[in-house]
Every structure is written in structure tokens, then in C-alpha cells.
Design a protein around this motif. Structure first.
Motif, short mmCIF file in Angstrom:
data_model
loop_
_atom_site.label_atom_id
_atom_site.label_comp_id
_atom_site.label_asym_id
_atom_site.label_seq_id
_atom_site.Cartn_x
_atom_site.Cartn_y
_atom_site.Cartn_z
N LEU A 1 3.13 -6.22 -14.58
CA LEU A 1 1.78 -5.66 -14.61
C LEU A 1 1.41 -5.29 -13.17
CD1 LEU A 1 -0.73 -5.02 -16.30
CD2 LEU A 1 -1.51 -7.36 -15.93
N TYR A 2 1.09 -4.03 -12.99
CA TYR A 2 0.82 -3.48 -11.65
C TYR A 2 -0.66 -3.14 -11.63
CZ TYR A 2 1.00 0.86 -8.64
OH TYR A 2 0.79 1.88 -7.76
N ALA A 3 -1.38 -3.83 -10.75
CA ALA A 3 -2.81 -3.52 -10.60
C ALA A 3 -2.99 -2.63 -9.38
CB ALA A 3 -3.61 -4.81 -10.45
N PHE B 1 -4.35 0.17 -14.16
CA PHE B 1 -3.20 -0.71 -14.38
C PHE B 1 -2.01 0.15 -14.74
CE2 PHE B 1 -6.32 -4.13 -15.56
CZ PHE B 1 -5.84 -5.10 -14.70
N ASN B 2 -0.82 -0.30 -14.31
CA ASN B 2 0.41 0.30 -14.78
C ASN B 2 1.25 -0.79 -15.43
OD1 ASN B 2 -0.08 2.97 -13.82
ND2 ASN B 2 0.34 2.24 -11.75
N CYS B 3 2.13 -0.38 -16.33
CA CYS B 3 2.87 -1.36 -17.13
C CYS B 3 4.30 -1.51 -16.64
CB CYS B 3 2.84 -0.96 -18.60
SG CYS B 3 3.74 0.56 -18.95
N ARG B 4 4.54 -1.14 -15.36
CA ARG B 4 5.91 -1.12 -14.82
C ARG B 4 5.82 -1.20 -13.30
NH1 ARG B 4 4.47 3.20 -11.70
NH2 ARG B 4 2.99 4.43 -12.87
N PHE B 5 6.99 -1.38 -12.67
CA PHE B 5 7.03 -1.42 -11.21
C PHE B 5 6.55 -0.08 -10.64
CE2 PHE B 5 10.11 -4.77 -12.12
CZ PHE B 5 9.90 -5.68 -11.09
N GLY B 6 5.91 -0.12 -9.49
CA GLY B 6 5.45 1.10 -8.83
C GLY B 6 6.53 1.70 -7.95
N ASP B 7 6.41 2.98 -7.71
CA ASP B 7 7.36 3.70 -6.88
C ASP B 7 6.54 4.49 -5.87
OD1 ASP B 7 9.32 5.38 -5.86
OD2 ASP B 7 10.32 5.63 -7.79
N PRO B 8 6.66 4.29 -4.57
CA PRO B 8 7.76 3.62 -3.86
C PRO B 8 7.48 2.16 -3.43
CG PRO B 8 6.56 4.97 -2.30
CD PRO B 8 5.84 5.09 -3.63
N GLU B 9 6.44 1.51 -3.98
CA GLU B 9 6.17 0.14 -3.53
C GLU B 9 7.35 -0.80 -3.80
OE1 GLU B 9 4.17 2.04 -5.40
OE2 GLU B 9 2.07 1.45 -5.23
N THR B 10 8.05 -0.58 -4.92
CA THR B 10 9.20 -1.45 -5.26
C THR B 10 10.23 -1.45 -4.12
OG1 THR B 10 8.82 -0.91 -7.54
CG2 THR B 10 10.97 -1.86 -7.04
N GLN C 1 0.88 -1.18 0.00
CA GLN C 1 0.00 0.00 0.00
C GLN C 1 0.91 1.22 0.00
OE1 GLN C 1 -2.76 0.48 3.41
NE2 GLN C 1 -4.35 -0.14 1.96
N ASP C 2 0.60 2.20 -0.85
CA ASP C 2 1.41 3.41 -0.84
C ASP C 2 0.60 4.59 -0.32
OD1 ASP C 2 -0.21 3.98 -3.00
OD2 ASP C 2 1.40 4.61 -4.32
N HIS C 3 1.29 5.66 -0.04
CA HIS C 3 0.65 6.89 0.47
C HIS C 3 0.98 7.99 -0.51
CE1 HIS C 3 -0.22 5.42 4.64
NE2 HIS C 3 0.75 4.58 4.32
N LYS C 4 -0.05 8.44 -1.24
CA LYS C 4 0.21 9.40 -2.32
C LYS C 4 0.16 10.86 -1.87
CE LYS C 4 -1.23 6.43 -6.12
NZ LYS C 4 -2.06 5.37 -5.51
N ARG C 5 -0.57 11.13 -0.77
CA ARG C 5 -0.72 12.53 -0.34
C ARG C 5 0.52 12.98 0.42
NH1 ARG C 5 -5.79 14.71 -0.42
NH2 ARG C 5 -7.24 13.37 -1.53
#
Ligand code: GLY
Length: 428
Positions: free
Chosen positions: A267-269, A283-292, A210-214
Motif C-alpha cells: 500500500l503506497y500512500a 493511494f496506490n496498490c503497488r510499489f512506486g516508480d522510481p521510489e522503489t 520523495q519523487d520528482h514527477k516534472r
């Protein structure tokens, strides 16, 4: 083995760290490496200069290229590399549309029966506004194209939604990305990021995060590229992850293969856990940041083997993939002013940060020059703590982030708060 990493943010630093652990003897080449990517061979080519990059990879005989950011994927970097017979981890341009065109992604999900919010797509501003007025708020307005993670606006009133449409379709706030907009029903629930390594048919899921975008404590204030993340997430129980595999990933992969756009890559859902079950936000087509920066440190088995299998289209289903017990949590240290304008070139002092197996520092916006390590971006570093439980991982990460020194540095002190509240609730 020679490995080229395209991209130079925190995500790519985490990829470098993990791949180097998997194969310490590998020779790493990185496009414009940040100040923390030490021991690599710098490649002075922009990630979007596909001609120069594929020429470089061919002449230096790269055994694997791993593409971090979405922009080169959306431009067709993987197609260009494959045409030259160069092994590359990342989807084709056609498959990258799952991220680069929200309109394509929604239509694909609809045809494949993948759960997602109801939506309509518009290229005409008046029609978009009429629709908004008819359905009312809350509602979500999205630029269909790539908008650096900022193209989705959750609107609590119709006026806000009209403004979002106007900024995208009249003012081109996101350039070409906003020529087409997707207007979606608002979904209630908690978000979850799930990464799947796919070979076109099969998929290996990595631990949910889980990421925190705010930008602000308690998830308040403007959106950012991500201020922190943690993994795993306890509400993503095995039964839920089975649903995610069977209701989201597998039908999506099948539909893409049928559409002549098989997805080979990450594939990032981005999911919403609604009362009716998991639904796709995007969907994203690459690793997520900062989840990676939390998912890869949890991985004990080889990432490199999985990436190579996906590149070669080898079976994935019988591979043993191991993750450590416990948890990981990362806290992003940002430049004062971010996500608005911020200064660059501030001297960074990491002297008080005690890096160890349980405290990892991934660089993002840093540069190394004559004056030492300096800031060069909004998100400067991600400090990842690991531990037998989330509390200890959080403590390590927060102490590490607080020990980073540069003028204007700030970080959130509450990353993982939902999960920590759940744990405390269980203990009561
Ligand atoms: N964590 C959000 C993203 O990578 O897009």
C-alpha cells in the motif's frame, strides 16, 4: 524457490535485484524482461493476460509471484492466483480499488476519518462544471479510474479546470477512467511517498521517499512517470511517521477489512505534508516508480521474508526490518522527447558507468538484441547512488547518469534539491 515477477520496468528490476540479494539461489521468471534483467527466465506473456499467467505459474509451480504494475491487480490477478492456490504478493481486485477508483478511495477515507482533501465525485459533466464555477480555483480534477499516473490535473484557473473536465468527460482523454471525475480541494505542502507492506491488518512502513514527477529542472514542465527520487526524507521525522501509521495506514486497513476488501500487498500512500498534518493525495496498490529504486537499496533485512509473511497473512509487527544508514538517490535517464513522443532503438553505451555496491543501474525502457543494448521506452534507466549522506548519494547518481550514452539521452541534474537545500540550510 521459483519466483515470478510480473512487469518489466525499473521498479520490477529493483524488485528482482533485491529479491536476488535476499535469496541468490532462487530461480527468477520475469514477464518480457527488459535488457538489464539478466540471468532470468523470460516469460513471453503480457502482464494483463491473467489466464495465461496463472496457467504458467500453476504448471511451473511458482512459490511466489510478485506483481509490479497496477493494471493486472485492478483486473484481479491476485484473486485468480489465490483461487488456484498460488502464492501471490498483491491485493485482490476489490482491494486494488484503492488505486483503480479514486471515488472509492475518497469515500473509504471519508468513512474511516483518514485525512485527505475535501472532494466531490461527478458522473455528470454539467454538474461538475457548475461545482467548479461555484468553488473556484486552484482546484484539482482527477479521472477516477487508472490513467497511468496522468489523470490528476492541478488547475490554477476555473477555465483550466473546465478544460480538464471536458477532456476527461467529453473527449475521453483517459478512456473509461474519466467517466467519473473527482474534484478535490487544492492542498499546499510538500509531497511524500510512503510504502507499507500489509498483511490485511498490520503494516510495516519502509523509509519515506520523495519523487520528482516534472520533466524539467526545478520541478517545471509536463508531468512524467517520474524523473528521480531519493530516500529518506528528513522532514518525515519519527513523530510524523507515527502519525502516518496511526492516522493513515491503520484506519485505512481497518476500513478495507470491514469492507470485505482486506489489503494484502504494497500500500503506497502519496501524502501532502500540509500545515495541519499529513493528508492523503492518493493511494496506490503497488510499489512506486522510481521510489522503489531508492527504497529497496536502503533495505538491509530480507524483503522476501516480509513479502512471504504478507502473502501468508502471518504477523508482521514483531519482524525486525533493518535499513542502512545514509541515503539513496536515483536519477532517471530518458529518451529525447519524453514525455512526448521519442525514438526507440537507440544504441546504449554503459561502458563509462562504474557499477558498484554504491552505484546501481536499474533498467526500464531497454531491450537486448543482436545489436546489443538499445532503448525501448521513454524512461530508459534509473541510476541509483548510495552514500553516507544525500550529497554523496546525489553525486554518485548524477555522475553515473551523465556517463550513460545514447543519442538524445537526458536527465535532471537536481533530483533531491529540496532536501539538499535543507541540509545546506542546517549547515549554515
Ligand atoms: N512515483 C509515482 C508512482 O509510482 O505512481
Amino acid at each position: 524457490m521459483r519466483i515470478l515477477i510480473v512487469g518489466n520496468g525499473g521498479r520490477e528490476h529493483a524488485l528482482l535485484w533485491k529479491l536476488r540479494r535476499d535469496l541468490p539461489s532462487a530461480e527468477f521468471h520475469v514477464t518480457r524482461p527488459n535488457g538489464g534483467m539478466t540471468g532470468v527466465r523470460p516469460v513471453e506473456i503480457a502482464p494483463t493476460d491473467l489466464e495465461a499467467l496463472s496457467g504458467f505459474a500453476a504448471s511451473r509451480r511458482m512459490d511466489l509471484t510478485v506483481v509490479g504494475p497496477e493494471a493486472p491487480l485492478a483486473m484481479g490477478i491476485a484473486d485468480r492466483f489465490r483461487k488456484k492456490g498460488l502464492p501471490v504478493f498483491g491485493p485482490s481486485k476489490a482491494a486494488a480499488r484503492i488505486e483503480s477508483s479514486k471515488a472509492y478511495a475518497k469515500a473509504l477515507m471519508e468513512s474511516a476519518g483518514v485525512p485527505t482533501a475535501g472532494y466531490r465525485t461527478f458522473t455528470d459533466r454539467e454538474e461538475a462544471v457548475d461545482h467548479l464555477r461555484e468553488v473556484g480555483a486552484p482546484i484539482v480534477v482527477k479521472a477516477s479510474g487508472l490513467a497511468a499516473g496522468k489523470g490528476a490535473v492541478v488547475c490554477t484557473t476555473v477555465e483550466e479546470a473546465e478544460q480538464a473536465v471536458a477532456s476527461m468527460m467529453d473527449d475521453f482523454a483517459f478512456g473509461e477512467a474519466g467517466r467519473e471525475v473527482v474534484i478535490e480541494d487544492f492542498m499546499e505542502g510538500e509531497e511524500l511517498s510512503v510504502f507499507g507492506i500489509a498483511n490485511g491488518e498490520e503494516v510495516v512502513l519502509l523509509p519515506p521517499a520523495q519523487d520528482h514527477k516534472r520533466v524539467g529542472e526545478g520541478d517545471t514542465g509536463p508531468n512524467t512517470g517520474g524523473m528521480g527520487a531519493y530516500a529518506p526524507v528528513s522532514i518525515a521525522e519519527p513523530a510524523l511517521m507515527t502519525r502516518v501509521r496511526e492516522e493513515v495506514f491503520l484506519p485505512t486497513l481497518r476500513a478495507m477489512a470491514e469492507d470485505d476488501a482486506p489489503f494484502r500487498g504494497l500500500l503506497y500512500a502519496g501524502l501532502m505534508l500540509t500545515p495541519e498534518g499529513p493528508k492523503v493525495v492518493e493511494f496506490n496498490c503497488r510499489f512506486g516508480d522510481p521510489e522503489t529504486q531508492v527504497v529497496l537499496p536502503m533495505m538491509e533485512s530480507s524483503l522476501l521474508d516480509l513479502l512471504m509473511a504478507a502473502v501468508d497473512g502471518d504477523p508482521l509487527s514483531h519482524r525486525e526490518v533493518r535499513f542502512r544508514d545514509g541515503a539513496a538517490l536515483t536519477t532517471v535517464v530518458a529518451s529525447g522527447g519524453y514525455p512526448g513522443s521519442y525514438p526507440k532503438g537507440k544504441t546504449i553505451d554503459l561502458g563509462r558507468v562504474q557499477e558498484s555496491d554504491d552505484l546501481l543501474v536499474f533498467h526500464a525502457g531497454t531491450a537486448r538484441g543482436d545489436t546489443g543494448l538499445t532503448t525501448s521506452g521513454g524512461r530508459v534507466l534509473a541510476v541509483t547512488g548510495l552514500g553516507p549522506d544525500l550529497e554523496s548519494a546525489a553525486r554518485r547518481s548524477r555522475e553515473g547518469a551523465a556517463a550513460v550514452e545514447f543519442e538524445g539521452a537526458f536527465h535532471r541534474t537536481d533530483i533531491g534539491w529540496r532536501e539538499l537545500a535543507r541540509i545546506q540550510g542546517e549547515q549554515r
